[in-house]
Every structure is written in structure tokens, then in C-alpha cells.
Design a protein around this motif. Sequence first.
Motif, mmCIF file in Angstrom:
data_model
loop_
_atom_site.group_PDB
_atom_site.id
_atom_site.type_symbol
_atom_site.label_atom_id
_atom_site.label_comp_id
_atom_site.label_asym_id
_atom_site.label_seq_id
_atom_site.Cartn_x
_atom_site.Cartn_y
_atom_site.Cartn_z
ATOM 1 N N LEU A 28 22.485 -2.457 16.700
ATOM 2 C CA LEU A 28 22.185 -3.353 17.516
ATOM 3 C C LEU A 28 23.219 -3.685 18.772
ATOM 4 C CD1 LEU A 28 19.670 -5.062 18.086
ATOM 5 C CD2 LEU A 28 20.835 -7.081 16.797
ATOM 6 N N THR A 29 24.373 -3.084 18.692
ATOM 7 C CA THR A 29 25.211 -3.273 19.521
ATOM 8 C C THR A 29 25.181 -2.945 20.929
ATOM 9 O OG1 THR A 29 27.096 -2.957 17.635
ATOM 10 C CG2 THR A 29 27.993 -3.044 19.791
ATOM 11 N N GLN A 89 12.175 -0.417 9.849
ATOM 12 C CA GLN A 89 12.508 -0.937 10.915
ATOM 13 C C GLN A 89 12.572 -2.297 11.314
ATOM 14 O OE1 GLN A 89 8.385 1.021 11.987
ATOM 15 N NE2 GLN A 89 9.562 2.040 13.707
ATOM 16 N N ASN A 90 12.514 -2.966 10.285
ATOM 17 C CA ASN A 90 12.526 -4.337 10.647
ATOM 18 C C ASN A 90 13.781 -4.905 10.255
ATOM 19 O OD1 ASN A 90 9.773 -4.773 10.993
ATOM 20 N ND2 ASN A 90 9.354 -4.354 8.933
ATOM 21 N N ILE A 91 14.373 -5.813 11.406
ATOM 22 C CA ILE A 91 15.651 -6.456 11.095
ATOM 23 C C ILE A 91 15.522 -7.782 11.051
ATOM 24 C CG2 ILE A 91 17.931 -6.637 12.228
ATOM 25 C CD1 ILE A 91 16.960 -3.982 13.887
ATOM 26 N N ASN A 92 16.024 -8.593 10.311
ATOM 27 C CA ASN A 92 16.101 -9.970 9.952
ATOM 28 C C ASN A 92 17.469 -10.546 10.060
ATOM 29 O OD1 ASN A 92 15.389 -12.727 9.451
ATOM 30 N ND2 ASN A 92 14.377 -12.398 7.481
ATOM 31 N N PHE A 108 15.836 -14.354 13.869
ATOM 32 C CA PHE A 108 15.360 -13.382 14.608
ATOM 33 C C PHE A 108 14.682 -12.448 13.720
ATOM 34 C CE2 PHE A 108 18.958 -15.222 17.331
ATOM 35 C CZ PHE A 108 18.097 -15.397 18.684
ATOM 36 N N PHE A 109 13.347 -12.221 14.091
ATOM 37 C CA PHE A 109 12.694 -11.078 13.401
ATOM 38 C C PHE A 109 12.628 -10.047 14.605
ATOM 39 C CE2 PHE A 109 11.331 -15.083 11.124
ATOM 40 C CZ PHE A 109 11.352 -14.297 9.790
ATOM 41 N N LEU A 110 13.297 -9.083 14.356
ATOM 42 C CA LEU A 110 13.248 -7.872 15.325
ATOM 43 C C LEU A 110 12.768 -6.446 14.578
ATOM 44 C CD1 LEU A 110 16.895 -7.969 16.457
ATOM 45 C CD2 LEU A 110 14.872 -9.089 17.588
ATOM 46 N N LYS A 111 11.966 -5.754 15.544
ATOM 47 C CA LYS A 111 11.507 -4.597 14.902
ATOM 48 C C LYS A 111 11.981 -3.347 15.981
ATOM 49 C CE LYS A 111 7.366 -1.954 13.870
ATOM 50 N NZ LYS A 111 5.991 -1.975 13.433
ATOM 51 N N ALA A 112 12.492 -2.355 15.308
ATOM 52 C CA ALA A 112 13.254 -1.401 16.045
ATOM 53 C C ALA A 112 12.003 -0.388 16.454
ATOM 54 C CB ALA A 112 14.203 -0.572 15.261
ATOM 55 N N VAL A 113 11.657 -0.381 17.662
ATOM 56 C CA VAL A 113 10.704 0.655 18.131
ATOM 57 C C VAL A 113 11.299 2.123 18.405
ATOM 58 C CG1 VAL A 113 9.167 1.382 20.091
ATOM 59 C CG2 VAL A 113 9.722 -1.157 19.315
ATOM 60 N N ASP A 114 12.491 2.140 18.816
ATOM 61 C CA ASP A 114 13.063 3.371 18.971
ATOM 62 C C ASP A 114 14.608 2.973 19.114
ATOM 63 O OD1 ASP A 114 13.852 3.132 21.695
ATOM 64 O OD2 ASP A 114 11.723 4.008 22.339
ATOM 65 N N ASP A 115 15.668 3.895 19.182
ATOM 66 C CA ASP A 115 17.092 3.390 19.596
ATOM 67 C C ASP A 115 17.403 2.655 20.675
ATOM 68 O OD1 ASP A 115 17.697 5.199 17.310
ATOM 69 O OD2 ASP A 115 18.440 6.991 18.485
ATOM 70 N N ASP A 116 16.581 2.735 21.609
ATOM 71 C CA ASP A 116 17.034 1.797 22.677
ATOM 72 C C ASP A 116 15.717 0.936 23.072
ATOM 73 O OD1 ASP A 116 19.166 3.337 23.287
ATOM 74 O OD2 ASP A 116 17.918 5.023 24.288
ATOM 75 N N THR A 117 14.995 0.572 22.009
ATOM 76 C CA THR A 117 13.796 -0.397 22.339
ATOM 77 C C THR A 117 13.675 -1.333 21.039
ATOM 78 O OG1 THR A 117 12.535 0.989 23.849
ATOM 79 C CG2 THR A 117 11.389 -0.957 22.980
ATOM 80 N N ILE A 118 13.597 -2.690 21.286
ATOM 81 C CA ILE A 118 13.396 -3.470 20.043
ATOM 82 C C ILE A 118 12.456 -4.597 20.483
ATOM 83 C CG2 ILE A 118 15.537 -3.466 18.826
ATOM 84 C CD1 ILE A 118 16.549 -5.951 20.098
ATOM 85 N N THR A 119 11.674 -5.122 19.486
ATOM 86 C CA THR A 119 10.652 -6.136 19.792
ATOM 87 C C THR A 119 10.983 -7.267 19.036
ATOM 88 O OG1 THR A 119 9.017 -4.634 20.249
ATOM 89 C CG2 THR A 119 8.289 -6.934 19.590
ATOM 90 N N GLU A 126 0.586 -15.764 16.802
ATOM 91 C CA GLU A 126 -0.221 -14.547 17.097
ATOM 92 C C GLU A 126 -0.144 -14.084 18.269
ATOM 93 O OE1 GLU A 126 -3.131 -11.514 15.668
ATOM 94 O OE2 GLU A 126 -2.416 -13.181 14.807
ATOM 95 N N GLY A 127 0.067 -12.632 18.443
ATOM 96 C CA GLY A 127 0.420 -12.081 19.829
ATOM 97 C C GLY A 127 1.843 -12.372 20.551
ATOM 98 N N MET A 128 2.581 -13.202 19.844
ATOM 99 C CA MET A 128 3.866 -13.463 20.730
ATOM 100 C C MET A 128 4.870 -12.305 20.456
ATOM 101 S SD MET A 128 5.156 -15.605 22.771
ATOM 102 C CE MET A 128 6.851 -16.440 23.263
ATOM 103 N N GLU A 129 5.453 -11.974 21.135
ATOM 104 C CA GLU A 129 6.685 -11.033 21.120
ATOM 105 C C GLU A 129 7.224 -10.557 22.493
ATOM 106 O OE1 GLU A 129 4.556 -7.630 18.555
ATOM 107 O OE2 GLU A 129 4.392 -6.687 20.486
ATOM 108 N N VAL A 130 8.395 -10.223 22.471
ATOM 109 C CA VAL A 130 9.333 -9.686 23.683
ATOM 110 C C VAL A 130 9.981 -8.560 23.395
ATOM 111 C CG1 VAL A 130 11.280 -10.494 25.172
ATOM 112 C CG2 VAL A 130 9.614 -12.314 23.993
ATOM 113 N N ASN A 131 9.693 -7.720 24.210
ATOM 114 C CA ASN A 131 10.338 -6.447 24.095
ATOM 115 C C ASN A 131 11.771 -6.283 24.778
ATOM 116 O OD1 ASN A 131 8.162 -4.976 22.811
ATOM 117 N ND2 ASN A 131 7.419 -4.590 24.661
#
Length: 137
Positions: A28-29, A89-92, A108-119, A126-131
Amino acid sequence: MSSGWRHGAILAASLVVALPDFAAAFDLTGAWATSAEQCRKVFAHKGRANQLTFSNFSGVYGGGFIAEPDRLRGKFENCKIKSRKDDGQNINIIVGCASGIMVSNVQFFLKAVDDDTITRQFPGIEGMEVNYHRCKI
């Protein structure tokens, strides 16, 4: 012991060694902005040490955060990571944050989409997320 079984055991052992380490934590650095195109407007290098920090009007361009091995920094917050759990993929992450006169714990509840994108996800909303996108500056 049959030679077929031995070969099978050797093959299985070699596959285990060759598989990537799925238990490794997501790196995440770095600097993360809500828009990859706005990275240079959200972050700046300042001072003689050329330290990465936020630009004066970073919030106008979507904002973001800076992740260090033991901290998360926002424009007005400095948070120490108290605990972190990676599950695929989930990071708490639970952090203790200080902003001016108040200290609080934030999860923080994060989901790794790829190496350079997290949500960042907000369970229960419901439906609330930030990329966020990793800035390479």
C-alpha cells in the motif's frame, strides 16, 4: 514406494515452491489519489528533503492519502496503523488518527483491484465506495 508416486510428490513439491506467495500483504506504500490524472495537482514534493506532501489545493482535485509502512496521512490527518489484516484482495486496517485536537480510531475496508488501484468500501452503505489510484510521482 513406487517411482510414479515419487515423481508425483516431487512435481507437487516443485509446484508449491513455484506458486506466488498469496499470503503476502498488498503493498500500500505510496501516494494515492482519487484520480490518476490529478496526481501532480494533489501531491507535491516540498522542502530540502523533497518530502512528499499535499499541494495547497489538493482537495479541489479529489484529494487522496499517503501510505507509509506504519502510517496513513491525509491533508489534515496523521494516522498510525494499529492493526492490519490482508485476506486475499481485501485489506482491513484500523488506524488511530490525530487531527488538531481530537484523536479517533478509524477502520478502513480496502479492496485491491490491481497493483495500482484500490477501492475503499463502506460496509452497510449500499453502493458507497471510493476508488484510489497509485501516483507515480
